[in-house]
Design an enzyme around this catalytic site. Structure first.
Site, short mmCIF file in Angstrom:
data_model
loop_
_atom_site.label_atom_id
_atom_site.label_comp_id
_atom_site.label_asym_id
_atom_site.label_seq_id
_atom_site.Cartn_x
_atom_site.Cartn_y
_atom_site.Cartn_z
N LYS A 1 -0.12 86.72 67.55
CA LYS A 1 0.75 87.38 65.49
C LYS A 1 2.44 87.70 65.33
O LYS A 1 2.61 89.05 66.63
CB LYS A 1 -0.30 87.91 65.02
CG LYS A 1 -1.64 86.79 64.69
CD LYS A 1 -3.32 87.69 63.73
CE LYS A 1 -4.08 86.37 64.09
NZ LYS A 1 -5.59 86.81 62.77
N TYR B 1 -5.78 77.69 58.75
CA TYR B 1 -6.82 78.30 57.72
C TYR B 1 -7.48 78.35 56.39
O TYR B 1 -7.34 78.77 55.77
CB TYR B 1 -5.84 79.97 57.33
CG TYR B 1 -5.69 80.17 58.46
CD1 TYR B 1 -6.67 81.01 59.03
CD2 TYR B 1 -4.31 81.82 58.59
CE1 TYR B 1 -6.57 81.78 59.98
CE2 TYR B 1 -3.47 82.36 59.99
CZ TYR B 1 -4.96 82.17 61.00
OH TYR B 1 -5.08 83.28 61.70
N PHE C 1 -7.36 86.66 49.54
CA PHE C 1 -6.42 87.23 50.25
C PHE C 1 -5.06 86.27 50.75
O PHE C 1 -5.04 86.62 52.15
CB PHE C 1 -7.14 88.04 51.21
CG PHE C 1 -8.28 88.31 52.21
CD1 PHE C 1 -9.84 87.85 51.39
CD2 PHE C 1 -8.91 87.23 52.85
CE1 PHE C 1 -10.59 87.75 52.15
CE2 PHE C 1 -9.56 86.17 53.39
CZ PHE C 1 -11.12 86.59 52.89
N ARG D 1 -12.18 83.80 73.59
CA ARG D 1 -12.73 84.89 72.64
C ARG D 1 -13.55 86.02 72.49
O ARG D 1 -13.49 87.04 71.73
CB ARG D 1 -13.31 83.43 71.82
CG ARG D 1 -14.50 84.14 69.93
CD ARG D 1 -13.57 83.35 69.82
NE ARG D 1 -14.07 83.78 67.80
CZ ARG D 1 -13.32 83.60 66.84
NH1 ARG D 1 -11.92 83.18 67.07
NH2 ARG D 1 -13.81 84.09 66.10
N THR E 1 -13.33 90.02 64.46
CA THR E 1 -12.32 89.89 63.22
C THR E 1 -11.41 91.34 63.22
O THR E 1 -10.35 91.21 63.08
CB THR E 1 -12.28 88.96 62.30
OG1 THR E 1 -12.97 87.72 62.84
CG2 THR E 1 -11.00 88.50 61.44
N ARG F 1 -8.71 93.20 70.29
CA ARG F 1 -8.46 94.11 68.90
C ARG F 1 -8.88 95.21 68.89
O ARG F 1 -8.76 95.76 67.72
CB ARG F 1 -9.14 92.72 67.58
CG ARG F 1 -8.46 91.62 67.17
CD ARG F 1 -9.70 90.79 67.08
NE ARG F 1 -8.50 89.34 66.43
CZ ARG F 1 -9.36 88.59 65.95
NH1 ARG F 1 -10.64 88.44 65.55
NH2 ARG F 1 -8.63 88.05 65.81
N ASN G 1 -4.52 91.48 63.24
CA ASN G 1 -5.23 92.11 64.21
C ASN G 1 -4.36 91.48 65.36
O ASN G 1 -5.53 90.82 66.53
CB ASN G 1 -6.99 91.43 63.75
CG ASN G 1 -6.77 89.84 63.59
OD1 ASN G 1 -5.59 89.66 63.83
ND2 ASN G 1 -7.81 90.25 63.06
N HIS H 1 -4.98 85.11 67.28
CA HIS H 1 -6.21 84.56 67.11
C HIS H 1 -5.99 83.64 68.32
O HIS H 1 -5.78 83.20 69.16
CB HIS H 1 -5.24 83.62 66.28
CG HIS H 1 -5.96 81.66 65.80
ND1 HIS H 1 -6.93 81.87 64.94
CD2 HIS H 1 -6.04 80.41 66.57
CE1 HIS H 1 -8.09 81.36 65.59
NE2 HIS H 1 -7.15 80.36 65.95
N GLU I 1 -6.93 72.46 68.28
CA GLU I 1 -6.10 73.24 67.16
C GLU I 1 -5.19 73.73 68.17
O GLU I 1 -3.79 73.57 68.37
CB GLU I 1 -6.12 75.31 67.41
CG GLU I 1 -7.35 75.63 66.34
CD GLU I 1 -7.96 76.93 65.83
OE1 GLU I 1 -7.55 76.71 67.12
OE2 GLU I 1 -8.79 77.10 65.31
P1 TYD Z 1 -11.22 83.79 60.50
O1 TYD Z 1 -10.77 82.77 61.12
O2 TYD Z 1 -12.57 84.88 59.45
O3 TYD Z 1 -11.15 85.41 61.80
P2 TYD Z 1 -10.80 85.04 63.27
O4 TYD Z 1 -9.59 85.70 63.33
O5 TYD Z 1 -11.83 86.16 64.40
O6 TYD Z 1 -11.06 83.74 63.97
O7 TYD Z 1 -10.50 84.88 59.70
C1 TYD Z 1 -8.84 84.36 60.53
C2 TYD Z 1 -7.68 85.78 59.30
O8 TYD Z 1 -7.81 85.91 58.45
C3 TYD Z 1 -8.91 86.74 60.47
O9 TYD Z 1 -7.92 86.86 61.78
C4 TYD Z 1 -7.53 87.60 59.82
C5 TYD Z 1 -8.11 86.85 58.69
N1 TYD Z 1 -8.45 87.73 57.61
C6 TYD Z 1 -8.71 89.13 56.27
O10 TYD Z 1 -7.27 89.66 56.38
N2 TYD Z 1 -9.28 89.10 55.93
C7 TYD Z 1 -10.71 88.74 55.46
O11 TYD Z 1 -11.23 89.45 55.08
C8 TYD Z 1 -11.09 87.32 56.78
C9 TYD Z 1 -12.45 87.09 56.81
C10 TYD Z 1 -9.71 87.34 57.19
#
Ligand code: TYD
Length: 153
Positions: A9, A49, A57, A85, A91, A102, A112, A115, A126
């Site tokens: 990212k 997403y 957000f 993973r 996350t 992370r 973070n 992805h 994906e």
């Molecule tokens: P998600 O798919 O829930 O997590 P991951 O990346 O661990 O599979 O969320 C996608 C991205 O959205 C996550 O990496 C960061 C952002 N995000 C936020 O900023 N705030 C949040 O509360 C959540 C759930 C995600």
């Protein structure tokens, strides 16, 4: 063998952590079978997403993913989806376990670093989303006998 998707990212690119992230996956023994830099469009991010589009957000996530291009990486290995993973960690970087990408490199939910696909089904979807067929390469690494026993792959 499984294939999975990693997006490195903008948070990693801005902080010069691309090499660190790639190095972790390489050292683990995951095979890089695709790697490219790309700018993510609004439409692509809405699809990627989709489970978050209705969240308040979503716009800040989208904006954050468009600060710079990202690196899309396709990785291959036995149980690669789960291995990658686990290596990325939960996350929220503040809660992610030390030793994970992370957990070691991030203080944020949003910023973070990576992805990573969360299931084999989503990994296949994906990889198709981010790579054309001719951008995924099949080759036999000479190191395989030192990474796995014969009956592991
Ligand atoms: P998600 O798919 O829930 O997590 P991951 O990346 O661990 O599979 O969320 C996608 C991205 O959205 C996550 O990496 C960061 C952002 N995000 C936020 O900023 N705030 C949040 O509360 C959540 C759930 C995600």
């Amino acid at each position: 063998m499984q294939k999975t998707l990693v997006l490195i990212k903008p948070s990693a690119i801005q902080r010069s952590l691309v090499g660190e992230v790639v190095s972790r996956f390489e050292k683990k023994g995951l095979q890089i079978i695709g790697f490219k830099m790309m700018t993510l469009s609004d439409d692509l991010l809405k699809t990627h997403y989709a489970h978050l589009v209705e969240k308040p957000f979503f716009k800040r996530i989208k904006d954050s993913m468009q600060v710079t291009p990202v690196f899309a990486m396709a990785l291959k290995g036995v149980d690669a989806v789960e291995v990658v993973r686990k290596m990325s960690g939960t996350t929220n970087g503040r809660n992610a376990a030390p030793g994970t990408i992370r957990g070691d490199l991030s203080m944020s939910v949003q910023e973070n670093i990576v992805h990573t696909s969360d299931s084999p089904e989503n990994a296949a979807i994906e990889l198709d989303r981010f790579f054309n067929k001719d951008e995924i390469f099949e080759y036999e690494p000479l190191i395989f006998p030192h990474l796995y026993a014969n009956d592991e792959f």
